[in-house]
Design an enzyme around this catalytic site. Structure first.
Site, PDB file in Angstrom:
ATOM      1  N   SER A  92      36.306   9.187  -2.056  1.00 22.03           N
ATOM      2  CA  SER A  92      36.390   7.739  -1.888  1.00 22.03           C
ATOM      3  C   SER A  92      34.992   7.167  -1.798  1.00 22.03           C
ATOM      4  CB  SER A  92      37.185   7.389  -0.635  1.00 22.03           C
ATOM      5  OG  SER A  92      36.392   7.646   0.511  1.00 22.03           O
ATOM      6  N   LYS A  93      34.978   5.858  -1.787  1.00 17.95           N
ATOM      7  CA  LYS A  93      33.754   5.069  -1.730  1.00 17.95           C
ATOM      8  C   LYS A  93      32.760   5.580  -0.677  1.00 17.95           C
ATOM      9  CE  LYS A  93      31.696   1.934  -3.303  1.00 17.95           C
ATOM     10  NZ  LYS A  93      31.098   2.457  -4.429  1.00 17.95           N
ATOM     11  N   ARG A  94      33.308   5.987   0.466  1.00 19.97           N
ATOM     12  CA  ARG A  94      32.370   6.326   1.535  1.00 19.97           C
ATOM     13  C   ARG A  94      31.592   7.605   1.232  1.00 19.97           C
ATOM     14  NH1 ARG A  94      35.307  10.153   4.436  1.00 19.97           N
ATOM     15  NH2 ARG A  94      37.332   9.953   3.458  1.00 19.97           N
TER      16      ARG A  94
END
Ligand code: GLU
Length: 510
Positions: free
Chosen positions: A268-270
């Site tokens: 994911s983005k993180r």
């Protein structure tokens, strides 16, 4: 003849998972001389946007994944055959390739299935369905549709219609048996029909759901292989049931492993960049990204890392795709990017690095290619160029005195401010009078200077490097001095000397 498709929903950026799916389909089509089709699955009226379609095009174009059939890249707003305004021009004989332009086709088949009794009308409202799901969850049952409308009488249906309820069409899933398919990557996959709910095929708005539009299109576009992410595996039995109900053969399925971040949770983005164009913006080469993506869930027998483009096409095999999750390793991608960067010619390198440099003084433009090439061995991404080379373009960088002090603490002859002054003064004298300002000339002169005064080479090289760059590490010293020339070098030596002399106070170390 193999026909594969990439079928993104234009509801956001093209992310790593989607790009890998596109790449694997493309690789197989190119390897087996098949056809690679781009189909835009824009049935989610609320979340789909033209902006996202453009992002998908930009991403695929950047990765070099050209499609044989589908909307024309840049064909936006073209006019149709009769001169009417179309959303997008397309190429290929199986269009339109936007699902929202295929509504009539879906309607025809949903009517056919409704007449056959494979679908039924469901009049339940969203509130009723939600209440039912809540109850099921409380009772710890799977929140599947209750099939309340599956056996409505004509009279009951009439009365719902009279209330103005717009029905959805649900698929009447067989109440026994299994739905089974052979996946190219996972062998046999089977689902008990009892586990599948009577899923919606046509929404109350009249539009098709993903599962239905996908089946109709996969059939009409003569798709032979459906290669997509594992997150779709639970859709496959539903799609197969629709194929069976209409009487069409299903394509061959292959579900690619899920992608994890370096910490083992879903990517994911993180974890860092996940949209493909972000990698471009961060200074990655598309060839490196393609090479890296290819290895996210596929490997050769001998775990080869680096592939020439044609070699990747030749060696890629669906059968060697893994079903285990693949972890995205940013460090490995950077390493790989560095390798691809080192293969660039100087002019390719300059073109790639240029957007990351910021303003460059006009007098350095003619030698910019050479400056940028000085660090070719070091870049992992082009974005690092600004940090590595920034001092070339900015005369007023700060000298961090701790750096040179640390060095002096370890030095034999360069211990005091007076020592440093002396080295700088001698450097200015020697380089000022140097006739041969070539790489070799500079090197010979600096080594001779050290020798003449009984200094170690590093006691000359480090102060000079510090003076011209404010750093103790950087590109090859002789190369950059020769490249930038006498005036530039002496100017900076003088700046450090002047700065140092203007600093009142305690000696560096005495
Ligand atoms: N539109 C689907 C998605 O973006 C593609 C599903 C498929 O490949 O069948 O996830």
């Amino acid at each position: 003849m193999m026909r594969v498709r990439f079928a993104p929903s234009p509801t956001g950026y093209l992310h790593v998972g989607g790009a890998r799916t596109a790449l694997y389909n493309w690789l197989l089509a190119r390897k087996l001389k098949g056809t690679f089709i781009l189909r835009i699955e824009d049935t989610d009226e609320l979340r789909s946007s033209d902006d996202s379609v453009r992002q998908i095009f930009d991403s695929l174009r950047w990765l070099g994944l050209d499609w044989d059939e589908g909307p024309l890249d840049g064909g936006e707003g073209a006019s149709g055959r009769g001169g009417e305004k179309k959303r997008w021009a397309s190429k290929g004989n199986f269009g339109p390739y936007f699902q929202m332009e295929r509504q009539e086709i879906y309607r025809k088949y949903s009517q056919e299935l409704l007449t056959k009794g494979a679908l039924y009308e469901c009049f339940c409202t969203e509130e009723e369905l939600q209440a039912h799901r809540d109850q099921a969850l409380l009772a710890k049952r799977a929140p599947r549709y209750s099939k309340l409308c599956r056996r409505l009488s004509e009279k009951e249906k009439e009365s719902f219609r009279a209330q103005g309820r717009a029905p959805t069409l649900r698929f009447a899933v067989p109440e026994e048996g299994q739905t089974v398919f052979d996946d190219s990557i996972r062998d046999r996959v089977s689902f008990s029909n009892l586990e599948l709910e009577d899923f919606i095929v046509v929404k109350s708005s009249g539009g098709p759901t993903y599962n239905f539009a996908c089946v109709v299109d996969d059939h009409l576009m003569e798709i032979t292989h459906v290669i997509r992410g594992e997150d779709h595996i639970s859709n496959t039995p539903k799609q197969i049931l629709i194929f069976q109900a209409i009487g069409w053969p299903a394509p061959q399925y292959a579900h690619l492993s899920i992608l994890l971040g370096p910490d083992g949770s879903r990517l994911s983005k993180r974890h860092g960049a996940t949209s493909i164009l972000e990698f471009k913006d961060q200074g990655y080469l598309s060839q490196a990204v393609v090479n890296y993506l290819a290895l996210l869930g596929w490997a050769t027998q001998d775990s080869q890392d680096l592939f020439a483009h044609e070699e990747l096409i030749a060696k890629f095999e669906l059968e060697r795709c893994q079903k285990n999750p693949a972890a995205f390793d940013y460090a490995k991608l950077q390493w790989m990017n560095g390798i691809y960067i080192r293969k660039l010619t100087k002019s390719q390198l300059l073109a790639a690095v240029r957007p990351f440099l910021g303003p460059v003084p006009a007098n350095l433009e003619p030698i910019l290619e050479e400056i940028v090439a000085l660090e070719q061995e070091k870049y992992r991404t082009f974005a690092e160029a600004r940090d590595l080379l920034g001092f070339f373009f900015n005369d007023n960088f700060d000298y961090r005195w701790e750096d040179i002090e640390g060095l002096m603490a370890k030095s034999l002859n360069l211990k005091t401010r007076a020592d440093l002054d002396r080295v700088l003064a001698e450097l200015a004298k020697r380089l000022g009078g140097l006739a041969d300002f070539s790489v070799a000339g500079v090197e010979v002169s600096l080594r001779a200077l050290a020798k003449d005064f009984g200094w170690k080479n590093t006691e000359v090289f480090h102060p000079l490097r510090f003076a011209v760059s404010g750093k103790l590490q950087g590109p090859s010293l002789f190369h950059m001095i020769a490249l930038l020339g006498r005036d530039w070098t002496l100017g900076r030596v003088a700046r450090l000397a002047g700065l140092k002399n203007s600093l009142a106070g305690a000696p560096i170390q005495e």
